[in-house]
Motif scaffolding. Sequence first.
Motif, mmCIF file in Angstrom:
data_model
loop_
_atom_site.group_PDB
_atom_site.id
_atom_site.type_symbol
_atom_site.label_atom_id
_atom_site.label_comp_id
_atom_site.label_asym_id
_atom_site.label_seq_id
_atom_site.Cartn_x
_atom_site.Cartn_y
_atom_site.Cartn_z
ATOM 1 N N UNK A 927 8.019 -3.276 17.177
ATOM 2 C CA UNK A 927 7.388 -3.323 15.851
ATOM 3 C C UNK A 927 6.236 -4.300 15.842
ATOM 4 N N UNK A 928 6.351 -5.358 16.642
ATOM 5 C CA UNK A 928 5.265 -6.335 16.720
ATOM 6 C C UNK A 928 4.043 -5.741 17.380
ATOM 7 N N UNK A 929 4.272 -4.964 18.442
ATOM 8 C CA UNK A 929 3.149 -4.433 19.217
ATOM 9 C C UNK A 929 2.646 -3.103 18.688
ATOM 10 N N UNK A 930 3.432 -2.467 17.820
ATOM 11 C CA UNK A 930 3.018 -1.170 17.294
ATOM 12 C C UNK A 930 3.504 0.005 18.112
ATOM 13 N N UNK A 931 4.232 -0.277 19.213
ATOM 14 C CA UNK A 931 4.659 0.804 20.102
ATOM 15 C C UNK A 931 5.625 1.759 19.412
ATOM 16 N N UNK A 932 6.398 1.265 18.446
ATOM 17 C CA UNK A 932 7.400 2.112 17.794
ATOM 18 C C UNK A 932 6.922 2.674 16.456
ATOM 19 N N UNK A 933 5.674 2.430 16.093
ATOM 20 C CA UNK A 933 5.185 2.897 14.795
ATOM 21 C C UNK A 933 4.896 4.394 14.824
ATOM 22 N N UNK A 934 5.185 5.035 13.728
ATOM 23 C CA UNK A 934 4.828 6.451 13.576
ATOM 24 C C UNK A 934 3.346 6.558 13.253
ATOM 25 N N UNK A 935 2.749 7.753 13.389
ATOM 26 C CA UNK A 935 1.332 7.901 13.013
ATOM 27 C C UNK A 935 1.061 7.460 11.574
ATOM 28 N N UNK A 936 1.987 7.768 10.662
ATOM 29 C CA UNK A 936 1.793 7.371 9.264
ATOM 30 C C UNK A 936 1.812 5.853 9.117
ATOM 31 N N UNK A 937 2.706 5.193 9.872
ATOM 32 C CA UNK A 937 2.765 3.728 9.814
ATOM 33 C C UNK A 937 1.517 3.098 10.415
ATOM 34 N N UNK A 938 0.980 3.705 11.466
ATOM 35 C CA UNK A 938 -0.265 3.181 12.041
ATOM 36 C C UNK A 938 -1.408 3.337 11.051
ATOM 37 N N UNK A 939 -1.474 4.480 10.369
ATOM 38 C CA UNK A 939 -2.512 4.684 9.357
ATOM 39 C C UNK A 939 -2.367 3.665 8.232
ATOM 40 N N UNK A 940 -1.116 3.367 7.877
ATOM 41 C CA UNK A 940 -0.875 2.379 6.818
ATOM 42 C C UNK A 940 -1.409 1.020 7.239
ATOM 43 N N UNK A 941 -1.144 0.618 8.484
ATOM 44 C CA UNK A 941 -1.662 -0.669 8.961
ATOM 45 C C UNK A 941 -3.182 -0.677 8.977
ATOM 46 N N UNK A 942 -3.802 0.408 9.444
ATOM 47 C CA UNK A 942 -5.258 0.470 9.474
ATOM 48 C C UNK A 942 -5.836 0.404 8.063
ATOM 49 N N UNK A 943 -5.087 0.914 7.110
ATOM 50 C CA UNK A 943 -5.561 0.947 5.731
ATOM 51 C C UNK A 943 -5.778 -0.407 5.108
ATOM 52 N N UNK A 944 -5.223 -1.453 5.713
ATOM 53 C CA UNK A 944 -5.470 -2.793 5.194
ATOM 54 C C UNK A 944 -6.934 -3.175 5.368
ATOM 55 N N UNK A 945 -7.633 -2.504 6.289
ATOM 56 C CA UNK A 945 -9.062 -2.748 6.474
ATOM 57 C C UNK A 945 -9.925 -1.633 5.893
ATOM 58 N N UNK A 946 -9.367 -0.429 5.746
ATOM 59 C CA UNK A 946 -10.201 0.722 5.389
ATOM 60 C C UNK A 946 -9.906 1.296 4.015
ATOM 61 N N UNK A 947 -8.953 0.726 3.302
ATOM 62 C CA UNK A 947 -8.555 1.272 2.000
ATOM 63 C C UNK A 947 -9.749 1.293 1.037
ATOM 64 N N UNK A 948 -9.986 2.444 0.431
ATOM 65 C CA UNK A 948 -11.131 2.583 -0.476
ATOM 66 C C UNK A 948 -10.741 2.393 -1.942
ATOM 67 N N UNK A 949 -9.449 2.453 -2.240
ATOM 68 C CA UNK A 949 -8.972 2.225 -3.614
ATOM 69 C C UNK A 949 -8.563 0.758 -3.716
ATOM 70 N N UNK A 950 -9.316 -0.005 -4.470
ATOM 71 C CA UNK A 950 -9.196 -1.467 -4.479
ATOM 72 C C UNK A 950 -8.645 -1.926 -5.819
ATOM 73 N N UNK A 951 -7.663 -2.821 -5.759
ATOM 74 C CA UNK A 951 -7.043 -3.317 -6.977
ATOM 75 C C UNK A 951 -8.004 -4.242 -7.718
ATOM 76 N N UNK A 952 -8.089 -4.075 -9.014
ATOM 77 C CA UNK A 952 -8.962 -4.894 -9.855
ATOM 78 C C UNK A 952 -8.610 -6.375 -9.704
ATOM 79 N N UNK A 953 -9.605 -7.189 -9.354
ATOM 80 C CA UNK A 953 -9.362 -8.621 -9.217
ATOM 81 C C UNK A 953 -8.955 -9.234 -10.559
ATOM 82 N N UNK A 954 -9.445 -8.662 -11.648
ATOM 83 C CA UNK A 954 -9.064 -9.181 -12.961
ATOM 84 C C UNK A 954 -7.572 -8.983 -13.204
ATOM 85 N N UNK A 955 -7.049 -7.811 -12.822
ATOM 86 C CA UNK A 955 -5.620 -7.557 -12.990
ATOM 87 C C UNK A 955 -4.789 -8.511 -12.141
ATOM 88 N N UNK A 956 -5.257 -8.765 -10.914
ATOM 89 C CA UNK A 956 -4.541 -9.688 -10.031
ATOM 90 C C UNK A 956 -4.510 -11.080 -10.651
#
Length: 964
Positions: A927-956
């Motif tokens: 899990x640390x190295x990503x060897x056991x991650x599914x394609x969906x889990x890898x996409x989820x990790x990548x999404x921390x850099x590529x996510x286009x839907x951004x939470x409103x800073x005002x709401x945060x």
Amino acid sequence: MSTPNGALGQIAGLRRFSSRFGMPSDLFLKDRLRGARSYDRIAGYFRSSIFEVAGEELASIGRVRIVCNSDLAPQDIRASQEARTSALLQRMWADGAGEDSVELETLLRGNRYAILKEMLRARDGDGQPRLEIRVVDKQSAPLVHGKAGIVTLADGRRTCFMGSINETRHGWKTHYELLWEDESPEGVAWTQAEFNFLWNNGVDLPDAVIQEVERRADRVEIRLKDCPEWSIGSATDLPRAALVESPLARAGEGLQPWQKSFVAEFLRHRAVYGKARLLLADEVGVGKTLSLATAALLTALMDDGPALILVPSTLTQQWQVELWDRLGVPSARWWSARKVWVDHLGHVIRTNGAADIVKCPYRVAIVSTGLIMHGRDGKHGWKNEAGALMGKRARPGEAAYGIVVLDEGHRARGVEERGEDERQPNNLMTFMLGIAERARHVLVGTATPIQTDPLDLWDLMKVIASGADHVLGDHMSPWRNNPPAALGLVSGRERPRDESNAWPWLSNPLPPASEHRVFDHIRSDLGIPKERFSAGGASYTQLDDVMTRDDLRDLLAGDEDGLGFLQRHNPVVRHVVLRRRKSLEEAGLMKPVAVEIHPRPDDPNHRSRVFFEANGRAVETSHTLREAFEEAEKFTKALMARNRGAGFMRSLLLQRICSSVQAGLATARALGSQHPEREEVLIEALEDEEAEEAFQPLAEASSTEMAALRRLTTLLETAVEEGEDPKYAVVHHYLHERGWLRLGCIVFSQYFDTAEWAARRLAQDFPGEPIALYAGAGKSGVFREGRFNAVERDAIKAAVRDRAIRLVVATDAACEGLNLQTLGTLIDIDLPWNPSRLEQRIGRIKRFGQARDSVDMLNLVYEGSRDEVIYEKLSARMKDKFDIFGQLPDTLSDDWIDDEQGLEKELRKFVEGRQRANAFDARWGNTATGASLSPAERDWQMGWQTCTEVLSRRDIAERLGEGW
């Protein structure tokens, strides 16, 4: 004279353009680029705003190459890919994104990002990119100020231009600019040669920077109420939407894959069990603080309840700074001395006293564990702030605490007391057992869950299991009631092969169906709902005999990769997360950095060897100093003979006299003084909360002790009069003659007086060199040219990062969270009797972005001192490289240091016990190295850099600004 359109008539192939007569973009740029075959551009700075000026024309060119400033040193730009990416992303966020904030920039000028996104993706007929961008370091070109370009026109003719114009919208459209065009072959060839030089010395724009451009092209803002909490397969969820534009991302960093995996595990436990109980035991330098802090942020955003973060007093401010500067989380920390809250901006918020510790003005509160260590009255229970925290009432619909985070969790442990059959919890463990019952989620962080006894781990398991039967089962569970047997199962010493022996351990707690198919079948056969985690007294004989029982028998009978079924499926591997640096290095997630240990008996440098005695490990000392060490041993033996409970004071004196002559002399004088002064001086020297808690006032010294103290003080005073401390001569030699100053160096000591003495002496010998003293609150500053200026620690860190300071002298207490990968060497001026602190020290430079493949560490111990004995035993496990600290205790017991044979015996016993108890880390490697991650889990990790839907800073801000 000038023509009306701003260009002079052609004179020897030259044309001149001025903004006085029109915009250069209209007079020159668009015309030359339209339909061009290629465009090579030297630009001081490149901005996406250029595509508002000539987007259509640029898109029509066959090949575009742009080289520009990076503002990075050569060491940075040629360091690891992670470091280069981080630095360039940071500059993109700081001043390379556009003229406005990203929120406004992408809204008003999103079209430019869309054009740039398409160009970056475009390929020519040969599959080559049509747009390439490189950056050049500031040594090859300290500042690319000369701007130029070469255009190959549609008909094959070539022209070049020079001027003051950057490749930005403002440069071509609004600034006053001058530009010369030269069509001559000589001019084109000369300009092309300049471009080629910079291009060949540049490096490609990292993929992560390109991804950020593409993300901004599609960016949209969403509200907190519309954001999914956690959804692996969807386009966004709370972790990605909240953190994709966090300060961490704006600094060009971001959570690492193993940190994201921990967050995912936390959210999975929250979803499966309703409450998350985890012990994070990652090795030092892997980044536990951010993992824990991110989990706290998400619980606050998900409205699970107030967040209470408990840390040693020396770390309260660091945690607050990390939360704000890296995650954008506002918080308040409790200032016990004044009974007030201090927010993340330094504002003091007054209260009505200790009881208001339960009225934090923000969702996240940070409180010192020192309050708890001293907050218990044996007769009347908890008092003052500790009592108020324990008595906090819950709001309707939520727990008293949504999450409790304990950092440096190894301080909560059991101790063996005389007259007691079982280990008794210390104050911090007792408090955690109580507060955990009032919390929904509990996270404990420590790099050393096992110190001197594998049962230390079980103490922490009891903490996270308090109020959560899914961790160790209910009160009937053998996991709760028989820790030694449980450890035997975890280690594999005991491997039940039949159902009758295994069933009590498998059924209480009963794992969730998702953990393994056999647990799914067990739950189905017994009709146990997903929210229940016990078989409730049901027998294995009630299971389906054909499918479930046959499967269970097979699983118990055999091993998988050498591990029994209960080794892989037990509460420890389920709730303890451990990732080792070596695994991350082997997976390519962290750069392997070797550590060369000095001194070396075979060192080819004769000048270095002369400082050390025959075996090449200890610094040669004077006869006077060796006598002082012997006298210190006599004093401590006399002290222990009168008071067996004086072990802490004994260790303190021996360690301080081993640190430096100055520290030893100060200690000897303090011990010989009156009580108030003695305690004040010694506590001031400690700079360590846990040590302060262990400090016990001493009774009046006996005549034997006083005589030994007087002799010790006289010897140390004589040693000072005889000349330079021998350790300092070695430090100076390695910095000056061995070139360690040029590589950058951090000098460590456990004690402030030693660190201050070393910094002052270095400042005398290197007057033109800025030398930083990095210590506790109010003690840090910089020496230069005979002056000392008090400087905040954050400013020192920034100066080191920017390479303005290359020599730092620091104390251990201050070094937590200090990242100094720009430095390549480390000197331990004293040896802490705490091997994990040695690991923390080297972790300051053995980090992401370290340009050197191997860093150097010099360990200094005096000949004839107690340090020499301890270091020799530790060194046997160091060998030539630094690879020991997964197998050494967090601290060496006072009882271990009586003699060399005893130390060796206890270390061997510890290592054997720890190895047996360490089987649980098999669960987390992949899990640390990503060897056991599914394609969906890898996409989820990548999404921390590529996510286009951004939470409103005002709401945060609004959610995190809600008080308790």
